[in-house]
Design an enzyme around this catalytic site. Structure first.
Site, mmCIF file in Angstrom:
data_model
loop_
_atom_site.group_PDB
_atom_site.id
_atom_site.type_symbol
_atom_site.label_atom_id
_atom_site.label_comp_id
_atom_site.label_asym_id
_atom_site.label_seq_id
_atom_site.Cartn_x
_atom_site.Cartn_y
_atom_site.Cartn_z
ATOM 1 N N ASP A 17 0.849 -1.180 0.000
ATOM 2 C CA ASP A 17 0.000 0.000 0.000
ATOM 3 C C ASP A 17 0.893 1.241 0.000
ATOM 4 O OD1 ASP A 17 -2.315 1.576 0.217
ATOM 5 O OD2 ASP A 17 -2.094 1.669 2.385
ATOM 6 N N THR A 41 -0.310 4.866 1.202
ATOM 7 C CA THR A 41 -0.592 5.750 2.328
ATOM 8 C C THR A 41 -0.459 4.991 3.641
ATOM 9 O OG1 THR A 41 -2.128 6.998 0.955
ATOM 10 C CG2 THR A 41 -2.291 7.300 3.324
ATOM 11 N N LYS A 99 -7.229 -5.207 -5.202
ATOM 12 C CA LYS A 99 -5.918 -5.516 -4.616
ATOM 13 C C LYS A 99 -5.768 -7.012 -4.380
ATOM 14 C CE LYS A 99 -5.244 -1.069 -2.223
ATOM 15 N NZ LYS A 99 -4.977 -0.431 -0.913
#
Length: 1469
Positions: A435, A437, A1038
Site C-alpha cells: 500500500d 498511504t 488488490k
C-alpha cells in the site's frame, strides 16, 4: 444461533396490536418504508426483535429474548471432558500420525509383531503427549482469561427492585438495560439510549477493537437525546427491530417502534460495541442488542490463520519419495523372505506351523513379511521432524521478537509474529505488494497548499519549515507564552511582526518523527480501564503547526470582517466573490468534519459550551459605524453594475500583487515569491469585502482588537480529536488562519473568527464519508443569514462532476468566470498531484427552505427504513450533493517514511519485484514512486487508462512488442501462458544499457483486464517492468491482483499494508505484513507479521528471512539424511538374517537414538546457525536470491543427501561386518559398534554443516555423544530380562574393554564422511555461489571486509550508460486509430545532460481527429500529464490542438523550476 420462537405467535401479537386502533404515522404509510402497506410482520430469519427487560414487557422479553445467546464467552478449544478426544482427533488430522498409528496396530498382530507391543507405542505416545501438553497449557491460559472477563462486574437494571445492581458480564442477557460509567468497558453490543452529555453524545475509545486511539462519537437514538434526568427503564415500552448478528464492525441498521407504531431509525452511530471503553462521558445507558459470541467483536475474532509454508509443501513431496523408497525396501524384503524360505527342502526349525499343523504359503508369508518390514523400517518417515520444526520456529520467533533493530523506540512497538509456521517463507519472497498511504508514507497529513476561487497560495514559508527542521532550543518559553495570546492582541503588534515570528518557529526533529499512538504494550483491561486517557492522535507538532501564507492571511482577515456584516435583513446574495468564498472556504474546513474538541488537561473533557466572547451586536454596531464613517456602503453599491477587469483587480489588492490577463501569466505566478494571483470577476459583495479590507486599516484594527474572553489566552488549550489525519490537518490549517473550531455538539458547532467573534451554526444533517460517494457533507443553518448551507468536501474526481453547469447561468460574465475558476482549479489540482500531495475539493450549496424540508422528509424515511437502508441513504445524499459551487481545493502532504527509498533499493537488488497498490490519484502515486526510488528518472513508464476492452488489448500488444526490442527471452522454448518470458540481459546486438520499464495502471483498466480475459498479456508485460503501480484500486482489486500473480506465476508473494482496506490483500498473499500505523490495527490483526515501519522490512527479509529459510531448509535435509542413513543399517542386516525382520540393535536403543541422542543438535542448528553475518546480508542484498532459488533445499539437494545417506550406511555397516566376520560374537555385540559408528558419523556430519560455532553448539554435540554412552552403560548394566530372550546385558561394558571397538569407531566415520568433506572443500575453494563468497568475506578483518564488500557492490552496479534513443514502435493492427493519436515524446531533464529529442509519428491511417474537450479542462490535464514524462496510453489523455504548444511551454517552465526532473521515453495515445 437459530431463532427458536414460534413465528405464528409473533404474527398474532402484531395483528392484535394493529387491530387495537393504534394510529399509524405518516412515515409508515410511505412506499419507502412499507411497500405493501399491510400489517406489520417480522422476518425472523433475517431480523432480530428485542423487547426490553422491564415489568411492562417482561413476558415478551422472556418468550423472545430468552432464546438468544447469553453474554458468557468461551474461547477455549476444549473442556475438561472433551480435551482428550478432541485433542487426539486434532492430532490425527496429520497423516503422518495416522501412519504411525497404523504401524502400532500392525505390530499388535502376532504374525507381524517385530517389537514389544508397548514399546512400539512409545514414540507416537511421546510425540502426541508433547503436543497435547502444549495445547493444554495454551487452553488453560485462555480459560483463565475467559473467567476473568466473564466475572467482570457491570450495573444491570433489575426489574424486581427497579434499580441498577452489580452483575457479572456472563449474566447479561439481550434486552437488559446496562448503565456504564467513564473508563468502563462495554460488556456487549448496546444500543445507546441515554448519555450524561447534554447533547446526547457518548465518546468511545476503540483501541481494543482496531487499535485506533482517537475517540469516536456515538449518538443517542433520536428522540432520547433531550433527557434532562436519568433514563427510566420502566418508561421504555418500545420494540427494537434490527439485523441479525454479523461481523461488520461499521455496519448496523434497525428501527425502534413505539406503541403507537411510529418508527425511529438508527444505525451504527448509536451502537456501542463490546470491548470499547467509555471516555469523557460520566454515565451512558443502553439496551443490549447482541451478547456473547453474537457480538460483532467476537464474530471478528477468528484468531491466527493457518498457512502452509513452501518448505512444508516441499517436505510433503519428499516424504512421498521416502514412502516410495520404503515401499521398495519392504518389497525387496518380502521377495527375499520368500526366496530364502524357498531354498529349504524341508521346513526350517524356525518356521512354526499353526494349531492345525499347516504352514503358511510362501506368498502369504511374503505379504506378512512386507508388513513386518514396514514396522521395522518405520523410522524412514521422520515423525520427530514435525515436533522439531515447531520447536525451531518457536526459537526463530523468539529471536525475531528480541531484535532491537526491529524495535521502534518512538512508538514503543516491536515486531509481532502472529503466524508461527511460515517464518521461513520470509526468505523466499519474490513479489511484494505494498500500500502507499501509511505504508510507504507516514500517514501524517501536513497542510501544504490551497487554491481558492482559482487563486493558488503556495505557503512557501510552511514548506521551508517542513523541509529544514531544526532542533528546538531550550529557551522557548517566550514563544509558548506568545502563542497563547489571543488573536487580536497579537495582531495589534502588527501583521508583519506576527507573520515573521510565526514563520520563524522551528520544528523539533524528534517530534516530527514520533507517531502519537499507543503501542501494543497497552494493558488489556478487564471490566474497567485506567483513568489516564490516550494521547491525542494526529496532533504531533509537524501536523499542528502550519505557517500561514502572507498574502492569504490578509485576505482571510478581510473575509472574516465581511462575514460579520451579514444579517438576516441582508443575506448573502448568490455570488462568486473572492472574499465570500474565502470565508466559506475556511468555514467549510472548520465545520465539514467530525472532529471533536476537548481540553488538553487530563482527564480530557469535551468542549460543548461555546466560549464567552464579545457580543456580536457590539461588533456589528462598530462595523456599521465604520461603514458610515468611511461611506463604503454607497461606494460598494456603485460597483454592482460593472465588472472590473483583471487590471482593476490587481490594483484593488495592492501594489505588490502582480496582475495577469492570460492563463500563461497565471501559471507563471502560481508560486512566484510570496504572492498569488486572484483571477476571476468581482461582484458587489466581493467589492465591498476587498475595499473593506484595504481601507483604513488602523481604524478597522482599532475596532476589532478587543480580546475575546475565555479563548486561548484565558481558557485551557484545545485538542482536536479526529477520526482521520486528513480531517485533523484541515482543522489545524483553519486554526492557523484563526478560524478556530472551539466546540461541537451533534446539534451545533461553534467557530471563532479571527476578530474573536464566535459564530454558532445549527447542524441540521451530517452526511458522513463513505468509499462509494467519496465525499462528506454537513448541512448547517447560518447564524447570521438564517440560510441553509451545504458544505461538501471530497475527492476531486467526484466533486468536479457535481458542480453547477456554467452554461445554465444567465450572466455571460459569471459563466466565463465559473469556467475560468474551474479550469484554474483543475490545473492546480494536477500540480498538487504531481507534487505528491493528496487533494480535496471544497464546495458549498445554498438550499431553499422548501427544498430542504422536502429533502429532510425523505432523509428521515430512509433512516427509518430497514430494507435497503444503505441504498436509500446514498440516494438521498446524491439528491442533495449536486449543483455545488466550487470554493477551492487543498493539497495535503503525506510525508514519506524514513528509510523507504533505501529499503526499496535494497529489495530491488535482492531480486524482489515491488508493486504498489493504492487508491490514490495516479499523479500522486507516480510522484511518490519517483521519490521512493520505485521508478527511476531514466525509466520508460507506460500508463494505461482505458475502459475499452479492444483498446486495452491493443495497448498491451503494442507495449509488449516495444519492450521485446530491448529484452530477449531467457529460454526460447520456455513459455508462460504461451508467451515468452523476458530475459534479464540485453540482446547482444545492443551496445547501450537496457532501459528499464515501469507500468502505471488504474482501477478502471484493471476491471477491463479482468473482465476481458487479458490477464495473460498483462502479466507478461509486468514481467518486463521493474515496478508496477495500480492506482485508484479497490480492496477487492488488490486481492485479485495478488491472487493472480501468486497463482498464475507460481511465485512467493508478500503483501504489506496498514489500513482496513489492505486486509483482503494481506490475507491473499503467502505472507501478510501489517504496519502498526495511524489507521488502526485491522491490518495488524489480519496479518502474519506486524512491524511499525516499512524500513524494518529490509532487515526482516534480508537478514531474518534468509536465516530462517537457510536454517530450516538445511535442518529438514539433515533429518531426511539422518533417518535414511540409520534405517539402511537395518535394511542391510536383512540380507544376513534371511529377511526375517530381526534387528542387531536393541529396540530401546533405536528409540533413544531418534528421541534423545540425535534430536537436540538439529534443533540448535535450526535456531542458532548463521551462514552469513547480518552486516554482510544487509550490505549485499543479492545474497537473498539464494532463498528465492531454493538453493538450500530443492529436489537435487534432497537426492544428493539420499545418495550420501546410502553411501554412509554402507560404510557404517560393512566395515564392522568385515571386521567381526568369522567371530563368535552375539548379535547385540555386533550391533553396538554399528550403532556407535552411526551416531558418531551423524553428529560429525552435523558439525560439518554448521557455519557458526558457539559454546552452545559445542556443548550440545558433546552432550549428545556423551549421553549415548552414559545411557547405554546404565541400560546395559541394569537391563537383565527387559527384552527377553535377547538381552543386552553388559554389552557396552564389554565393548569398551575391546581395542577393536575403538579402532572401528574411529576409522569408519572418517571413511564415511570423506566424500562430503572433499565436496565441501571443493565448494569452498572453487565455488562460485554468492553465499560461499560472502562466507569468505565474513572471515576477513573488518577493514578488509568493508573493502571487499565495496568492491563487490561496485561490480554489481556498473556506471550508468546513456539511455538509447526511443525506438519506433511497431505496427499495431488492432488499435482503433480513428479517434486517437499514437506518438512518442521525451521531456527535457534538468539533471544530468541526457538531452533527448522529441519525435512525433503517426500510425497507419494518417492524422486522426481529436475529440473535443469538455469545459476546457482537458487541455490543462493533458499538458500537466506531459510534464510528468510518463507514457500515457489511454484514450482519455488527448490534447486539443490549440493547447499543445502551451503544454510544451508548461513542460519547459516547470522543468526549469526543477519540480519534475524526468528523462525517459514516453509513449502516448
Amino acid at each position: 444461533m437459530a431463532l427458536s420462537v414460534d413465528s405464528s405467535w409473533l404474527r398474532l401479537r402484531w395483528r392484535w396490536r394493529a387491530q387495537a386502533g393504534c394510529p399509524r404515522s405518516p412515515s409508515e404509510a410511505t412506499p419507502l418504508l412499507d411497500p405493501g402497506r399491510g400489517r406489520q410482520t417480522h422476518r425472523l430469519t433475517q431480523q432480530r426483535v428485542v423487547f426490553p427487560n422491564n415489568n411492562a414487557c417482561h413476558q415478551d422479553w422472556k418468550e423472545m429474548c430468552g432464546s438468544y445467546l447469553g453474554n458468557r464467552i468461551r474461547t477455549t478449544k476444549y473442556t475438561f471432558f472433551t480435551f482428550l478426544p478432541w485433542s487426539l482427533l486434532g492430532q490425527f488430522h496429520r497423516w503422518a500420525n495416522l501412519y504411525f498409528l497404523f504401524l502400532v496396530i500392525l505390530n499388535w498382530m502376532p504374525p507381524m509383531e517385530v517389537f514389544h507391543r508397548e514399546i512400539t507405542m512409545l514414540p507416537l505416545a511421546i510425540v502426541l503427549s508433547i503436543i497435547m501438553v502444549k495445547d493444554g497449557i495454551e487452553d488453560v491460559k485462555r480459560h483463565r482469561f475467559d473467567r476473568a472477563i466473564n466475572s467482570s462486574n457491570i450495573r444491570v437494571y433489575e426489574r424486581k427492585v427497579q434499580s441498577y445492581v452489580q452483575k457479572r458480564w456472563q449474566d447479561v442477557r439481550v434486552g437488559d438495560f446496562i448503565q456504564m460509567r467513564c473508563n468502563e468497558i462495554v460488556p456487549a453490543d448496546i444500543l445507546l439510549l441515554f448519555s450524561s452529555d447534554p447533547s446526547g453524545v457518548c465518546h468511545l475509545e476503540t483501541a481494543n477493537l482496531d487499535g485506533e486511539t482517537n475517540l469516536k462519537q456515538r449518538h443517542v437514538v433520536k428522540g432520547f437525546s433531550q433527557q434532562e434526568t436519568q433514563f427510566q427503564p420502566e418508561h421504555f415500552h418500545n420494540t427494537i427491530v434490527c439485523e441479525k448478528p454479523n461481523n461488520h464492525l461499521n455496519k448496523f441498521k434497525g428501527y425502534m417502534e413505539r406503541p403507537d407504531q411510529t418508527k425511529t431509525g438508527f444505525g451504527s452511530e448509536s451502537l456501542l460495541l463490546r470491548g470499547c471503553t467509555i471516555r469523557n462521558t460520566e454515565v451512558a445507558t443502553g439496551i443490549v442488542i447482541y451478547a456473547g459470541h453474537e457480538t460483532k467483536a467476537m464474530l471478528n475474532n477468528s484468531g491466527p490463520r493457518y498457512k502452509r509454508s513452501k518448505i512444508e509443501r516441499r517436505m510433503n513431496t519428499d516424504i512421498f519419495f521416502c514412502i516410495g523408497l520404503l515401499f521398495l525396501m519392504c518389497l525387496i524384503g518380502a521377495i527375499g523372505h520368500s526366496l530364502w524360505n524357498g531354498t529349504f527342502n524341508d521346513h526350517p526349525p524356525f518356521d512354526v506351523p499353526d494349531a492345525n499343523g499347516n504352514f503358511l504359503p510362501l506368498a502369504l508369508g511374503g505379504f506378512y513379511m512386507f508388513l513386518t518390514m514396514i514396522i521395522l523400517l518405520q523410522v524412514l518417515i521422520p515423525i520427530s521432524l514435525y515436533v522439531s520444526i515447531e520447536l525451531v520456529k518457536l526459537g526463530q520467533v523468539f529471536f525475531l521478537h528480541n531484535d532491537l533493530d526491529l524495535y521502534d523506540e518512538d512508538a514503543d512497538l516491536s515486531i509481532q509474529c502472529r503466524a508461527l509456521n511460515i517464518t521461513e517463507d520470509l526468505g523466499q519472497i519474490q513479489y511484494i505488494f505494498s500500500d502507499k498511504t501509511g505504508t510507504l508514507t507516514e500517514n501524517k497529513m501536513v497542510f501544504r497548499r490551497c487554491t481558492i476561487m482559482g487563486s493558488e497560495y503556495c505557503h512557501q514559508e510552511n514548506a521551508k519549515r517542513l523541509e529544514a527542521p531544526k532542533e528546538l532550543d531550550s529557551d522557548t518559553e517566550e514563544w509558548t507564552q506568545y502563542q497563547r495570546l489571543t488573536f487580536p492582541a497579537r495582531w495589534a503588534q502588527g501583521p508583519a511582526t506576527m507573520r515573521s515570528q510565526r514563520g520563524a518557529q522551528p520544528l523539533r526533529r524528534c517530534q516530527s518523527a514520533r507517531v502519537p499512538i499507543q503501542g501494543h504494550s497497552r494493558q488489556r483491561s478487564v471490566g474497567h480501564c485506567d483513568s489516564s486517557p490516550p494521547p491525542v492522535a494526529f496532533s504531533s507538532p509537524i501536523e499542528k503547526d502550519v505557517t500561514p501564507d502572507k498574502n492569504l492571511l490578509t485576505k482571510v482577515r478581510d473575509a472574516a470582517m465581511w462575514l460579520e456584516t451579514l444579517s438576516d435583513a441582508r443575506p448573502a446574495k448568490p455570488s462568486h466573490s473572492t472574499t465570500s468564498s474565502i470565508a466559506d472556504f475556511f468555514l467549510a474546513l472548520t465545520i465539514c468534519n467530525s472532529v471533536m474538541v476537548s481540553t488538553s488537561t487530563e482527564p480530557r473533557r469535551r468542549v460543548t459550551i461555546p466560549p464567552s466572547s464579545k457580543a456580536l451586536g457590539t461588533s456589528l454596531e462598530k462595523i456599521q459605524q465604520l461603514f458610515q464613517r468611511l461611506k463604503l456602503l454607497s461606494l460598494s453599491q456603485s460597483f454592482s453594475s460593472t465588472a472590473p477587469s483583471d487590471t482593476d483587480l490587481g490594483e484593488s489588492l495592492g501594489p505588490n500583487v502582480p496582475t495577469t490577463d492570460s492563463d500563461e501569466k497565471d501559471d507563471a505566478s502560481v508560486c512566484s515569491g510570496d504572492y498569488s494571483t486572484d483571477g476571476g470577476y468581482r461582484s458587489s459583495t466581493w467589492e465591498q469585502g476587498d475595499i473593506l479590507g484595504s481601507g483604513s486599516g488602523a481604524s478597522m484594527e482599532e475596532g476589532l482588537e478587543t480580546p475575546a474572553i475565555g479563548l486561548e489566552g484565558d481558557g485551557p488549550e484545545l485538542c482536536y480529536e479526529a477520526e482521520s489525519p486528513d480531517e485533523a490537518a484541515l482543522v489545524h490549517a483553519a486554526h492557523a488562519y484563526n478560524f478556530t473550531l472551539v466546540s461541537r455538539t451533534p446539534e451545533q458547532v461553534t467557530v471563532r473568527l479571527p476578530q474573536g467573534t464566535c459564530l454558532t451554526f445549527d447542524i441540521l444533517f451530517t452526511l458522513g464519508f463513505d468509499s462509494v460517494r467519496k465525499r462528506m457533507s454537513v448541512v448547517v443553518r447560518h447564524p447570521l443569514t438564517g440560510e441553509v448551507i451545504v458544505y461538501t468536501k471530497g475527492a476531486d474526481s467526484v466533486i468536479m462532476d457535481l458542480l453547477e453547469d456554467p452554461t445554465c447561468v444567465t450572466n455571460i460574465d459569471v459563466e466565463k468566470k465559473l469556467k475560468k475558476i474551474r479550469a484554474r482549479t483543475q490545473k492546480h489540482l494536477d500540480l498538487y498531484a504531481k507534487d505528491g500531495l493528496r487533494t480535496l475539493c471544497i464546495a458549498k450549496k445554498v438550499v431553499s427552505e422548501e427544498d430542504f424540508e422536502r429533502w429532510a422528509s425523505f432523509r428521515r424515511e430512509a433512516e427509518a427504513s430497514l430494507d435497503n437502508r444503505d441504498e436509500l441513504l446514498t440516494e438521498t445524499a446524491q439528491h442533495l450533493e449536486d449543483q455545488l459551487t466550487l470554493l477551492g481545493a487543498t493539497g495535503i502532504e503525506d510525508r514519506l517514511q524514513e528509510g523507504v527509498p533505501d529499503t526499496i533499493a535494497a529489495l530491488r537488488e535482492a531480486g524482489i519485484q515491488l508493486w504498489v497498490l493504492t487508491g490514490d490519484k495516479q499523479e500522486t502515486a507516480v510522484n511518490i514512486a519517483y521519490s521512493c526510488r520505485l521508478l527511476d528518472q531514466t525509466d520508460t513508464v507506460y500508463s494505461i487508462n482505458t475502459e475499452s476492452e479492444e483498446t486495452c488489448e491493443s495497448i498491451l500488444n503494442c507495449a509488449l512488442e516495444e519492450v521485446r526490442q530491448f529484452h530477449e527471452p531467457q529460454d526460447p522454448d520456455h513459455r508462460l501462458f504461451g508467451f515468452r518470458i523476458p530475459s534479464k540481459t540485453p540482446p547482444a546486438t545492443s551496445g547501450a544499457a537496457v532501459p528499464e520499464a515501469g507500468l502505471v495502471i488504474d482501477g478502471k483498466t484493471l476491471n477491463t483486464i479482468f473482465q476481458g480475459k487479458l490477464e495473460k498479456k498483462f502479466l507478461e508485460l509486468t514481467r518486463y517492468c521493474r515496478s508496477v503501480l495500480c492506482c485508484r484500486s479497490t480492496p477487492l482489486q488488490k486481492s485479485m491482483i495478488v491472487k493472480l500473480v501468486r497463482d498464475k506465476l507460481g511465485v512467493m508473494t508478500l503483501s504489506i499494508g496498514d489500513g482496513a482496506n489492505d486486509v483482503s490483500m494481506i490475507q491473499a498473499a503467502d505472507v501478510g505484513i501489517g504496519i502498526s500505523g495511524q489507521e488502526g490495527m485491522q491490518a495488524v490483526m489480519s496479518s502474519d507479521f506486524a512491524i511499525s515501519r516499512f524500513r524494518h522490512l529490509k532487515r526482516l527479509l534480508l537478514v531474518h528471512g534468509h536465516w530462517c529459510y537457510s536454517r530450516l531448509a538445511r535442518m529438514v535435509v539433515f533429518y531426511f539424511y539422518k533417518n535414511v542413513c540409520y534405517v539402511n543399517l537395518l535394511f542391510w542386516y536383512q540380507f544376513f538374517c534371511g529377511f526375517s525382520g530381526s534387528t542387531m540393535i536393541d529396540y530401546w536403543q533405536m528409540i533413544f537414538f531418534n528421541l534423545f541422542f540425535t534430536s537436540l543438535p538439529p534443533i540448535i542448528f535450526g535456531i542458532l546457525d548463521r551462514d552469513v553475518t547480518a552486516e554482510t546480508l544487509l550490505a549485499v542484498p543479492e545474497l537473498y536470491k539464494s532463498g528465492q532459488d531454493s538453493e538450500c533445499y530443492n529436489l537435487s539437494m534432497f537426492w544428493i543427501s539420499m545418495a550420501d545417506a546410502f553411501y554412509q550406511s554402507l560404510v557404517c555397516f560393512f566395515i564392522p561386518y568385515l571386521t567381526y566376520r568369522g567371530s563368535d560374537i552375539d548379535v547385540f555385540t555386533f550391533g553396538t559398534p554399528i550403532n556407535t559408528i552411526s551416531l558418531t558419523t551423524i553428529l560429525l556430519h552435523q558439525a560439518m554443516e554448521m557455519k557458526t560455532w558457539t559454546i552452545i553448539h559445542v556443548l550440545v554435540l558433546l552432550g549428545s555423544f556423551l549421553m549415548y554412552f552414559v545411557v547405554s552403560l546404565l541400560y546395559n548394566a541394569t537391563c537383565v530380562t527387559c527384552n527377553s530372550p535377547t538381552n543386552p546385558y553388559w554389552v557396552m561394558e564389554n565393548q569398551l574393554s575391546d581395542p577393536t571397538f575403538y579402532l572401528v569407531c574411529i576409522l569408519t566415520p572418517v571413511v564415511a564422511l570423506l566424500p562430503r568433506y572433499f565436496l565441501l572443500s571443493l565448494q569452498g575453494t572453487f565455488g562460485k555461489s554468492l553465499i560461499s563468497k560472502a562466507q569468505k568475506i565474513d572471515k576477513l578483518p573488518i577493514d578488509k571486509r568493508n573493502l571487499e564488500i565495496q568492491h563487490w557492490r561496485s561490480k554489481q552496479r556498473p556506471g550508468p550508460a546513456p539511455a538509447p534513443a526511443p525506438a519506433q514502435p511497431p505496427h499495431c493492427p488492432g488499435l482503433p486509430v480513428s479517434t486517437q493519436d499514437f506518438r512518442t515524446s521525451t521531456s527535457k531533464s534538468s539533471g544530468p545532460p541526457k538531452q533527448k529529442h522529441m519525435e512525433n509519428w503517426v500510425l497507419q491511417g494518417q492524422r486522426c481527429s481529436r475529440e473535443p474537450v469538455r469545459d476546457n479542462t482537458c487541455p490543462v490535464d493533458s499538458s500537466a500529464k506531459l510534464s510528468s514524462g510518463e507514457c500515457l496510453l489511454g484514450p482519455k489523455r488527448t490534447m486539443a490542438p490549440d493547447a499543445y504548444s502551451r503544454g510544451q511551454n508548461d513542460v519547459s517552465r516547470r522543468s526549469s523550476r526543477g519540480s519534475h526532473r524526468r528523462s525517459q521515453s514516453s509513449l502516448t495515445i
